[in-house]
Design a protein around this motif. Structure first.
Motif, mmCIF file in Angstrom:
data_model
loop_
_atom_site.group_PDB
_atom_site.id
_atom_site.type_symbol
_atom_site.label_atom_id
_atom_site.label_comp_id
_atom_site.label_asym_id
_atom_site.label_seq_id
_atom_site.Cartn_x
_atom_site.Cartn_y
_atom_site.Cartn_z
ATOM 1 N N ALA A 75 1.245 -0.932 -0.171
ATOM 2 C CA ALA A 75 0.018 -0.365 -0.387
ATOM 3 C C ALA A 75 1.308 0.902 -0.106
ATOM 4 C CB ALA A 75 -0.922 -0.123 1.206
ATOM 5 N N LYS A 76 2.136 1.269 0.732
ATOM 6 C CA LYS A 76 2.905 2.861 0.302
ATOM 7 C C LYS A 76 3.733 2.631 -1.023
ATOM 8 C CE LYS A 76 7.015 -0.129 2.160
ATOM 9 N NZ LYS A 76 7.524 0.125 0.837
ATOM 10 N N ASP A 77 3.906 1.738 -1.601
ATOM 11 C CA ASP A 77 3.798 1.953 -3.031
ATOM 12 C C ASP A 77 2.581 2.001 -3.720
ATOM 13 O OD1 ASP A 77 6.909 1.933 -1.990
ATOM 14 O OD2 ASP A 77 6.634 -0.134 -2.359
ATOM 15 N N HIS A 78 2.108 1.524 -3.955
ATOM 16 C CA HIS A 78 0.874 1.626 -5.769
ATOM 17 C C HIS A 78 -0.642 1.005 -4.039
ATOM 18 C CE1 HIS A 78 3.782 1.827 -7.577
ATOM 19 N NE2 HIS A 78 4.331 0.390 -7.482
ATOM 20 N N ASP A 79 -1.375 1.454 -5.278
ATOM 21 C CA ASP A 79 -2.908 1.725 -4.990
ATOM 22 C C ASP A 79 -2.834 -0.291 -5.328
ATOM 23 O OD1 ASP A 79 -3.291 3.798 -3.829
ATOM 24 O OD2 ASP A 79 -4.392 4.680 -5.388
ATOM 25 N N ALA A 80 -3.941 -1.282 -4.502
ATOM 26 C CA ALA A 80 -4.126 -2.230 -4.805
ATOM 27 C C ALA A 80 -4.596 -2.057 -6.312
ATOM 28 C CB ALA A 80 -5.380 -2.747 -3.585
ATOM 29 N N LEU A 81 -4.178 -3.889 -6.561
ATOM 30 C CA LEU A 81 -5.315 -3.499 -8.298
ATOM 31 C C LEU A 81 -7.220 -3.861 -8.072
ATOM 32 C CD1 LEU A 81 -2.259 -4.597 -8.177
ATOM 33 C CD2 LEU A 81 -2.948 -6.694 -10.055
ATOM 34 N N GLU A 82 -7.028 -3.828 -9.546
ATOM 35 C CA GLU A 82 -8.585 -2.630 -9.607
ATOM 36 C C GLU A 82 -8.738 -4.776 -9.695
ATOM 37 O OE1 GLU A 82 -10.225 -0.656 -9.524
ATOM 38 O OE2 GLU A 82 -8.554 0.396 -8.761
ATOM 39 N N PRO A 83 -10.526 -5.347 -9.339
ATOM 40 C CA PRO A 83 -10.854 -6.284 -9.639
ATOM 41 C C PRO A 83 -10.901 -6.824 -10.841
ATOM 42 C CG PRO A 83 -11.916 -4.965 -7.907
ATOM 43 C CD PRO A 83 -11.089 -4.182 -8.414
ATOM 44 N N ALA A 84 -10.901 -5.466 -11.903
ATOM 45 C CA ALA A 84 -11.014 -6.892 -13.791
ATOM 46 C C ALA A 84 -9.809 -6.347 -13.674
ATOM 47 C CB ALA A 84 -11.340 -5.048 -14.427
ATOM 48 N N GLU A 85 -7.970 -5.834 -13.005
ATOM 49 C CA GLU A 85 -6.939 -5.982 -12.913
ATOM 50 C C GLU A 85 -6.810 -7.802 -12.237
ATOM 51 O OE1 GLU A 85 -5.071 -2.772 -13.651
ATOM 52 O OE2 GLU A 85 -4.998 -3.130 -11.585
ATOM 53 N N ILE A 86 -7.072 -8.120 -11.556
ATOM 54 C CA ILE A 86 -6.588 -9.334 -11.241
ATOM 55 C C ILE A 86 -8.276 -9.853 -11.303
ATOM 56 C CG2 ILE A 86 -7.994 -10.830 -8.792
ATOM 57 C CD1 ILE A 86 -7.261 -7.880 -7.509
ATOM 58 N N ASP A 87 -8.765 -10.547 -12.038
ATOM 59 C CA ASP A 87 -9.566 -10.876 -12.904
ATOM 60 C C ASP A 87 -9.035 -11.460 -14.436
ATOM 61 O OD1 ASP A 87 -11.736 -13.141 -13.937
ATOM 62 O OD2 ASP A 87 -11.621 -10.988 -15.408
ATOM 63 N N LEU A 88 -7.883 -10.526 -14.890
ATOM 64 C CA LEU A 88 -7.535 -11.511 -16.531
ATOM 65 C C LEU A 88 -6.375 -11.973 -15.212
ATOM 66 C CD1 LEU A 88 -6.795 -7.458 -17.922
ATOM 67 C CD2 LEU A 88 -7.826 -8.947 -19.175
ATOM 68 N N LEU A 89 -5.959 -11.707 -14.611
ATOM 69 C CA LEU A 89 -4.535 -11.887 -13.949
ATOM 70 C C LEU A 89 -4.684 -13.626 -13.851
ATOM 71 C CD1 LEU A 89 -2.666 -9.773 -11.567
ATOM 72 C CD2 LEU A 89 -1.861 -10.434 -13.766
ATOM 73 N N ARG A 90 -6.089 -13.817 -13.021
ATOM 74 C CA ARG A 90 -6.113 -14.952 -13.069
ATOM 75 C C ARG A 90 -6.196 -15.650 -14.096
ATOM 76 N NH1 ARG A 90 -8.881 -17.070 -8.115
ATOM 77 N NH2 ARG A 90 -8.499 -15.211 -7.554
ATOM 78 N N ARG A 91 -7.501 -14.939 -14.831
ATOM 79 C CA ARG A 91 -8.190 -16.328 -16.549
ATOM 80 C C ARG A 91 -6.725 -16.135 -17.425
ATOM 81 N NH1 ARG A 91 -11.233 -13.046 -19.716
ATOM 82 N NH2 ARG A 91 -10.250 -10.800 -19.246
ATOM 83 N N TRP A 92 -5.731 -15.566 -17.786
ATOM 84 C CA TRP A 92 -5.112 -16.127 -17.599
ATOM 85 C C TRP A 92 -3.655 -16.876 -17.295
ATOM 86 C CZ3 TRP A 92 0.669 -13.725 -16.224
ATOM 87 C CH2 TRP A 92 2.132 -14.469 -17.548
#
Length: 98
Positions: A75-92
């Motif tokens: 959290a100190k470096d970046h915001d958490a990933l968006e749900p759509a980004e997590i979904d893309l990673l999961r599907r990939w």
């Protein structure tokens, strides 16, 4: 999802600062820009990416945990990933392309 169009931008924006080619800033000896390193087992951790199995992939565990000490990116470096980004990673990863 394809790596160059969908996954590379997510990793570049959120992960490769600490898990990329620069050995001086690399954390946990993990490179997500090299497939061989991303799917390898590191120390006592399970592989960051287990092709075909997102639920066994530490990458998915770390980007979805509620434990702020384990959450990636920090959290100190970046915001958490968006749900759509997590979904893309999961599907990939599920497609075995990880």
């Amino acid at each position: 999802p394809t790596f160059n169009r969908d996954i590379r931008p997510i990793l570049s924006e959120n992960c490769l600062h600490c898990h990329g080619r620069d050995a001086g800033s690399r954390e946990a000896d993990l490179r997500l820009d090299l497939r061989e390193n991303a799917i390898a087992k590191h120390a006592d951790a399970r592989p960051a990416i287990v092709p075909g199995n997102p639920d066994s992939s530490d990458l998915i565990k770390r980007i979805t945990t509620r434990d702020q000490d384990d959450l990636m990116p920090p959290a100190k470096d970046h915001d958490a990933l968006e749900p759509a980004e997590i979904d893309l990673l999961r599907r990939w990863i599920k497609a075995g392309r990880g």
